[in-house]
Design an enzyme around this catalytic site. Sequence first.
Site, PDB file in Angstrom:
ATOM      1  N   HIS A 156       0.841  -1.219   0.000  1.00 27.46           N
ATOM      2  CA  HIS A 156       0.000   0.000   0.000  1.00 27.46           C
ATOM      3  C   HIS A 156       0.873   1.266   0.000  1.00 27.46           C
ATOM      4  CE1 HIS A 156      -3.135  -2.843   1.353  1.00 27.46           C
ATOM      5  NE2 HIS A 156      -2.209  -3.256   2.196  1.00 27.46           N
ATOM      6  N   SER A 277      14.100  21.649 -16.421  1.00 25.61           N
ATOM      7  CA  SER A 277      12.909  22.466 -16.627  1.00 25.61           C
ATOM      8  C   SER A 277      13.334  23.768 -17.280  1.00 25.61           C
ATOM      9  CB  SER A 277      12.252  22.735 -15.273  1.00 25.61           C
ATOM     10  OG  SER A 277      11.480  23.921 -15.338  1.00 25.61           O
ATOM     11  N   LYS A 283      15.555  21.879 -11.264  1.00 23.98           N
ATOM     12  CA  LYS A 283      14.888  20.616 -11.605  1.00 23.98           C
ATOM     13  C   LYS A 283      15.775  19.623 -12.339  1.00 23.98           C
ATOM     14  CE  LYS A 283      10.511  20.962 -10.400  1.00 23.98           C
ATOM     15  NZ  LYS A 283       9.393  20.151 -10.712  1.00 23.98           N
ATOM     16  N   GLU A 290       8.980   8.527 -17.041  1.00 22.94           N
ATOM     17  CA  GLU A 290       7.591   8.968 -17.228  1.00 22.94           C
ATOM     18  C   GLU A 290       7.093   8.651 -18.641  1.00 22.94           C
ATOM     19  OE1 GLU A 290       7.513  13.103 -16.122  1.00 22.94           O
ATOM     20  OE2 GLU A 290       8.024  12.653 -14.055  1.00 22.94           O
TER      21      GLU A 290
END
Length: 459
Positions: A156, A277, A283, A290
């Site tokens: 979980h 970024s 970043k 992704e």
Amino acid sequence: MAQLWGGRFRKETDQLVYNFNASIGFDQKFYRQDIQGSIAHVKMLAKQAILTKQERDHIIGGLESILLDLESGELQITSEYEDIHSFVEAHLIDRIGEVGKKLHTGRSRNDQVALDMKLFIRNEITELDSLIKELLKVLERIMEENLHTYMPSFTHLQKAQPVTLAHHMGAYFEMFRRDRGRLHDIFERMNYCPLGSGALAGTIYPLDREYTAKLLDFYGPTANSMDSVSDRDYVIELLSAVSTVMMHLSRFSEEIIIWNSNEYSFVEIDDAYSTGSSIMPQKKNPDIAELIRGKTGRVYGALISVLTTMKGLPLAYNKDMQEDKEITFDALNTVKGCLALFTRMIDTIKFRKEVMEASAKKGFTNATDAADYLVRKGVPFRDAHGIVGRLVLTCIDKNCSLDDLSLEEFRSYTSVFEEDIYDAISMKTCVEKRMIAGATGAEAMKHVISANREYLQSE
Ligand code: ARG
């Protein structure tokens, strides 16, 4: 427009129809397979005395010269031909004249395209297999190096028990190993040659289908000519298998994304495999992971698409089946690209072992072991579970770990606790005492690692 079938038509095809119908834009990918299949077919025709040896050599010479010119770029595949089969045949006739018109004896584009697709898929299976193997080799290396790297495991997404990084990577090793098994199964089932099925009913020529099958490295000819020209099961099976590969890559990517987050910081993705970024200078984003997660949907889409295309088709060949190609090509390119990139990303990733270990120490990942300790000393498991649960509550109030409690604090819940509790719940004990087959302890993992090594050497 150059068509093979103009004879029974009084009018020219409408240009829009031509464009809509044509597949050359994408099945040109098959030029090697198409020529390879034609050469085998012609050899067989000559063996069966349907063509003379001279005709055979003539045709093969023409086909080989077309292949050579295509490979060198001398000859370009252009859109005035309906499909790759028409393109090759037309060029053959162009080059060697009348005798070229005999190539298509005892053959239909229906068994021809079935053959091309099978030859193509067979090759793709081999490529996919070696890409997965490369990933497995990287995973094996990480496992070997991290038999004692402790980290939390999760259920979980809540901390569960301490495990090793080797064990965690080993879980993915199993998944990708099964993926290879699936590819192998598909190959075994599909590797029968459809050539000789003709349009759908077979042909009146005495073709030697065993011989053609052998020339093209198939196990033998297919058994039913109607099935042969309308079977795309192997495409669906492959799309299903690669969807599973993507599902595995996507789960792995999801973990990398979580582990790479500022909060977890379990890993640092190599600069070469992350991106920045345009506005936030600090970043370093896990875009590759992704994208792989994102592209998984695209590959699932291919599977559903071909399944849906096939579901209403009466026997045998229907033009709908032409729709399998672009989708399959796209899906396979996607999977191969993802596998190659993922392997490099994981090969260069830095595991921040100290952070992983510190995280495993927090979150009461040794609570099960504290309960097991009481059980070993005669406390029924349910009672032990309750006692440790209360101890955990105490720790939460005090903002500390179970290991930080004094013996008196332990004993205030039950006098069963003794000095040896500290050793029983140390991370080392929690991990290393788990040594039954499949468990996280190094003793168990060593067997797995050596079996994996053998597997990678033999298969
Ligand atoms: N381009 C076709 C396909 O991909 C080749 C087979 C054409 N056969 C036919 N009878 N129209 O399926």
